[in-house]
Design an enzyme around this catalytic site. Structure first.
Site, PDB file in Angstrom:
ATOM      1  N   LYS A 139     -10.914  -6.203  -5.974  1.00 51.47           N
ATOM      2  CA  LYS A 139     -11.876  -5.124  -6.145  1.00 51.47           C
ATOM      3  C   LYS A 139     -11.217  -3.935  -6.817  1.00 51.47           C
ATOM      4  O   LYS A 139     -11.830  -3.249  -7.607  1.00 51.47           O
ATOM      5  CB  LYS A 139     -12.372  -4.651  -4.784  1.00 51.47           C
ATOM      6  CG  LYS A 139     -13.198  -5.649  -4.050  1.00 51.47           C
ATOM      7  CD  LYS A 139     -13.960  -4.948  -2.937  1.00 51.47           C
ATOM      8  CE  LYS A 139     -14.215  -5.880  -1.786  1.00 51.47           C
ATOM      9  NZ  LYS A 139     -13.166  -5.816  -0.770  1.00 51.47           N
ATOM     10  N   LYS A 180      -4.021 -11.551  -7.914  1.00 54.22           N
ATOM     11  CA  LYS A 180      -5.322 -12.087  -7.509  1.00 54.22           C
ATOM     12  C   LYS A 180      -6.454 -11.230  -8.068  1.00 54.22           C
ATOM     13  O   LYS A 180      -6.255 -10.048  -8.338  1.00 54.22           O
ATOM     14  CB  LYS A 180      -5.402 -12.164  -5.987  1.00 54.22           C
ATOM     15  CG  LYS A 180      -5.276 -10.836  -5.274  1.00 54.22           C
ATOM     16  CD  LYS A 180      -5.730 -10.950  -3.816  1.00 54.22           C
ATOM     17  CE  LYS A 180      -6.019  -9.577  -3.249  1.00 54.22           C
ATOM     18  NZ  LYS A 180      -6.811  -9.543  -2.050  1.00 54.22           N
ATOM     19  N   LYS A 213       0.820  -1.214   0.000  1.00 52.24           N
ATOM     20  CA  LYS A 213       0.000   0.000   0.000  1.00 52.24           C
ATOM     21  C   LYS A 213       0.853   1.263   0.000  1.00 52.24           C
ATOM     22  O   LYS A 213       0.461   2.275  -0.581  1.00 52.24           O
ATOM     23  CB  LYS A 213      -0.999  -0.028   1.149  1.00 52.24           C
ATOM     24  CG  LYS A 213      -2.135  -0.986   0.825  1.00 52.24           C
ATOM     25  CD  LYS A 213      -3.046  -1.275   1.980  1.00 52.24           C
ATOM     26  CE  LYS A 213      -4.064  -2.345   1.593  1.00 52.24           C
ATOM     27  NZ  LYS A 213      -4.719  -2.904   2.772  1.00 52.24           N
TER      28      LYS A 213
HETATM   29  P1  ADP Z   1     -10.097  -7.211  -2.252  1.00 49.63           P
HETATM   30  O1  ADP Z   1      -8.692  -7.712  -2.146  1.00 49.63           O
HETATM   31  O2  ADP Z   1     -10.723  -7.543  -3.529  1.00 49.63           O
HETATM   32  O3  ADP Z   1     -10.236  -5.774  -1.855  1.00 49.63           O
HETATM   33  P2  ADP Z   1     -10.840  -7.923   0.388  1.00 49.63           P
HETATM   34  O4  ADP Z   1      -9.418  -7.612   0.716  1.00 49.63           O
HETATM   35  O5  ADP Z   1     -11.877  -7.029   0.950  1.00 49.63           O
HETATM   36  O6  ADP Z   1     -10.932  -8.006  -1.186  1.00 49.63           O
HETATM   37  O7  ADP Z   1     -11.137  -9.415   0.771  1.00 49.63           O
HETATM   38  C1  ADP Z   1     -12.328  -9.917   1.355  1.00 49.63           C
HETATM   39  C2  ADP Z   1     -12.197 -11.411   1.494  1.00 49.63           C
HETATM   40  O8  ADP Z   1     -12.078 -12.026   0.202  1.00 49.63           O
HETATM   41  C3  ADP Z   1     -10.953 -11.849   2.268  1.00 49.63           C
HETATM   42  O9  ADP Z   1     -11.286 -12.975   3.055  1.00 49.63           O
HETATM   43  C4  ADP Z   1      -9.979 -12.253   1.192  1.00 49.63           C
HETATM   44  O10 ADP Z   1      -9.066 -13.236   1.634  1.00 49.63           O
HETATM   45  C5  ADP Z   1     -10.890 -12.808   0.116  1.00 49.63           C
HETATM   46  N1  ADP Z   1     -10.312 -12.636  -1.224  1.00 49.63           N
HETATM   47  C6  ADP Z   1     -10.133 -11.460  -1.881  1.00 49.63           C
HETATM   48  N2  ADP Z   1      -9.605 -11.668  -3.108  1.00 49.63           N
HETATM   49  C7  ADP Z   1      -9.441 -13.016  -3.231  1.00 49.63           C
HETATM   50  C8  ADP Z   1      -8.971 -13.858  -4.274  1.00 49.63           C
HETATM   51  N3  ADP Z   1      -8.602 -13.377  -5.446  1.00 49.63           N
HETATM   52  N4  ADP Z   1      -8.942 -15.201  -4.062  1.00 49.63           N
HETATM   53  C9  ADP Z   1      -9.358 -15.706  -2.883  1.00 49.63           C
HETATM   54  N5  ADP Z   1      -9.832 -14.970  -1.862  1.00 49.63           N
HETATM   55  C10 ADP Z   1      -9.890 -13.636  -2.016  1.00 49.63           C
END
Ligand code: ADP
Ligand code: TRP
Length: 336
Positions: A198, A195, A113
């Site tokens: 969002k 990965k 970040k």
């Molecule tokens: P993002 O990274 O998209 O902002 P978050 O950090 O809010 O999503 O993650 C919310 C949940 O979704 C967490 O438990 C995270 O481990 C899971 N998660 C997010 N992206 C992935 C992914 N690509 N594969 C598996 N789990 C994910």
């Protein structure tokens, strides 16, 4: 026997996607009968990277609606918004005194970040894992259904809990990341890079709110190549990811057909047709996402119901949180 306590949170920083579903929400739904579950929307956490709050409320309500559309039953679990439970902030304060600048600076998500927003390296970003530990420990949760990317945050939560227990007496059980399969899940982007997320490339992430045509378009654009050159070759990441996605939304027969085609392909005799595979995957994906999308859309048109659900969730969460905080205050000696 008392049910084990489960907690997880999602940041309202954008639309939920397949990674969120398979890494987190699918487990929430399966856990709701077996465990005493707390699921929440981490709106304080989102301020560390998204200080503009103009669309925050809408995003919070969408995350709530999408979780219910995926099968969470607000009567069975406590579904709440982080900022409705001020007890978390007090626990965060105590834990902050047990967290060291050096270890916080070393975490991968902090370093990522800092790279992404060098103009806004705020203290909340640095202490993000402390707030996450407070989220978990405030209910004395032991199982935390999250994706693989959250392992380090869970390790830090255990460290803070252990330090607290050591200094002030046994108070918190140690929390662990949880997935029904032995491995934590990671869904990669459709280009095989990083990965699904969002905030990253919108065209390589499949969102639960995507329209059918958009889903087809994204899947058909997914990265492939000329096919395997030797029988039973090792799949490149981006091809493995297509198989992973197919394994999640298609029938076992469909997956087997394409697995066999892949194994039997050689240079000059490519049996697997990635175009056909993607067409099939696109249709199965549409059938998977479409009902979730429409249920979430219906719920989002009923704000009154959504508010009722989160208020009820906050009441349940605050009852549990204030019980923990009484124990914590007694342990620290803040009980006048
Ligand atoms: P993002 O990274 O998209 O902002 P978050 O950090 O809010 O999503 O993650 C919310 C949940 O979704 C967490 O438990 C995270 O481990 C899971 N998660 C997010 N992206 C992935 C992914 N690509 N594969 C598996 N789990 C994910
Ligand atoms: N950091 C998590 C994420 O980015 C969200 C989160 C905040 C969380 N508090 C939590 C997850 C507590 C599990 C438990 O996905």
């Amino acid at each position: 026997m008392e049910k084990e306590i489960v907690l997880s949170g999602i940041r309202p920083t954008g639309f939920l996607h397949l990674g969120n579903y398979f890494g987190a929400m699918r487990n929430y739904v399966r856990m709701q009968d077996e465990y005493n579950c707390y699921f929440f929307v981490a709106n304080w956490h989102s301020l560390t990277t998204h200080p503009d709050t103009k669309t925050l409320q809408e995003s919070v309500l969408r995350v709530v609606a999408e979780n219910i559309a995926c099968g969470l039953d607000p009567e069975k679990v406590s579904l709440y918004v982080q900022s409705d439970v001020p007890e978390i902030a007090e626990l965060y304060l105590y834990l902050n005194m047990l967290a060291y600048k050096g270890e916080l600076e070393k975490t991968t998500s902090f370093k990522d970040k800092v790279r992404m927003q060098p103009e806004n390296v705020n203290a909340g970003l640095l202490t993000y894992p402390v707030l996450q530990a407070a989220d978990i420990l405030i209910h004395r949760a032991v199982k935390v259904p999250v994706g693989k990317d959250q392992e380090q945050n869970l390790e830090m939560a255990r460290n803070f809990a252990e330090r607290f227990n050591h200094r002030y007496g046994e108070t918190f059980p140690l929390p662990y990341a949880f997935n029904y399969n032995s491995e934590l899940v990671k869904i990669m982007g459709l280009d095989g890079n990083g990965k699904m997320s969002k905030s990253e490339n919108q065209m390589t992430t499949l969102f639960l709110a995507d329209e059918d045509e958009m889903i087809r378009k994204k899947v058909m654009k997914a990265k492939t190549d000329q096919g395997p050159l030797t029988p039973n070759s090792v799949k490149p990441d981006y091809i493995q990811n297509l198989f992973t996605l197919m394994g999640l939304v298609s029938t076992a027969d469909t997956v087997k057909k394409f697995e066999d085609d892949f194994s039997n392909s050689t240079e000059g005799n490519c049996i697997i047709r990635y175009g056909d595979m993607k067409k099939q995957l696109a249709e199965d994906m549409v059938n998977f996402i479409n009902p979730i999308r429409s249920k979430a859309a219906d719920l989002q048109n009923n704000k009154e119901l959504l508010f009722k659900i989160i208020h009820q969730g906050a009441d349940k969460a605050r009852a549990s949180a204030s019980a923990t905080l009484t124990i914590v205050r007694n342990a620290v000696g803040m009980n006048y």
